[in-house]
Enzyme design. Structure first.
Site: not given
Length: 229
Positions: A83, A195
């Site tokens: 992440c 992302c």
């Protein structure tokens, strides 16, 4: 001897699976024993990073730190996070362990530099932007980074949560492509998939500039580090 990788995952689970699969695919191997040992803490209960950074929710820092400690205790020699936005809590994670944490942000920025791009478009979640993870990193390297306008950013977040809900269909792919093309139109010589959900629905095939996947950049760095003496 190769080093054991510990993955702090679950943010989201599909992105964690993508990271693991790409680590396996990128490792030269002719037999099971040639692959790296990889430990994964796929914890989807980590609080929402975007809400925390915006001051609207609890910090994920303690959850991330606990996951890091658990992976170290299980035998991980170093850590990676599936992440980008969670890197805003990197100091808290590093304080909890004695093993290295490789930065996805640094790996991705280095990949962008190596591509020769002097102006990059960045598709990043709200929290990642608010924490200035990529802004600061690119400014330090003298690279111009452009981001989506506010309305387009809202569309981007909608798409990210559709991907998290399992929707990787044609409509999501088309709309993500349009957002990437809007950055190309503003002079981006490369688009950063900043992302980990983005690489699930976007590739370089239909764009005027390469897509630099943060997942791919981290995979390359992790494999190199795992094999370093």
């Amino acid at each position: 001897m190769t080093k054991t990788i510990g993955i702090i995952g679950g943010m989201g689970p599909a992105a964690t699976v993508d990271l693991f699969a790409k680590l396996v695919a990128a490792t030269p191997a002719e037999a099971d024993q040639d692959h790296l040992r990889i430990l994964i803490d796929n914890n989807p209960r980590v609080p929402n990073r975007n809400e925390a950074i915006a001051g609207r929710g609890p910090s994920p820092g303690p959850h991330l730190a606990a996951g890091a400690r658990g992976l170290e205790q299980a035998g991980a020699d170093f850590l990676i996070i599936a992440c980008n936005t969670a890197h805003a809590f990197k100091p808290e994670i590093e304080a909890a362990v004695s093993i290295p944490l490789l930065s996805m942000i640094d790996a991705t920025v280095d990949a962008a530099i190596e591509s020769g791009a002097q102006r990059v478009g960045v598709l990043a979640a709200d929290g990642c932007r608010r924490a200035r993870l990529y802004q600061n990193a690119f400014e330090a390297r003298g690279v111009d980074a452009v981001f989506l306008a506010d309305e387009a950013q809202q569309d981007f977040m909608t798409l990210i949560f559709r991907v998290k809900a399992g929707d990787v269909g044609d409509d999501v792919q088309r709309r993500m492509q349009q957002l990437a093309l809007s950055l190309n139109a503003r002079g981006a010589q490369a688009v950063i998939a900043a992302c980990t959900e983005v690489p699930l629905v976007l590739s370089s095939d239909t764009l005027a500039a390469p897509v630099i996947s943060s997942t791919d950049a981290l995979v390359a760095r992790a494999i190199e580090f795992a094999n370093r003496n």
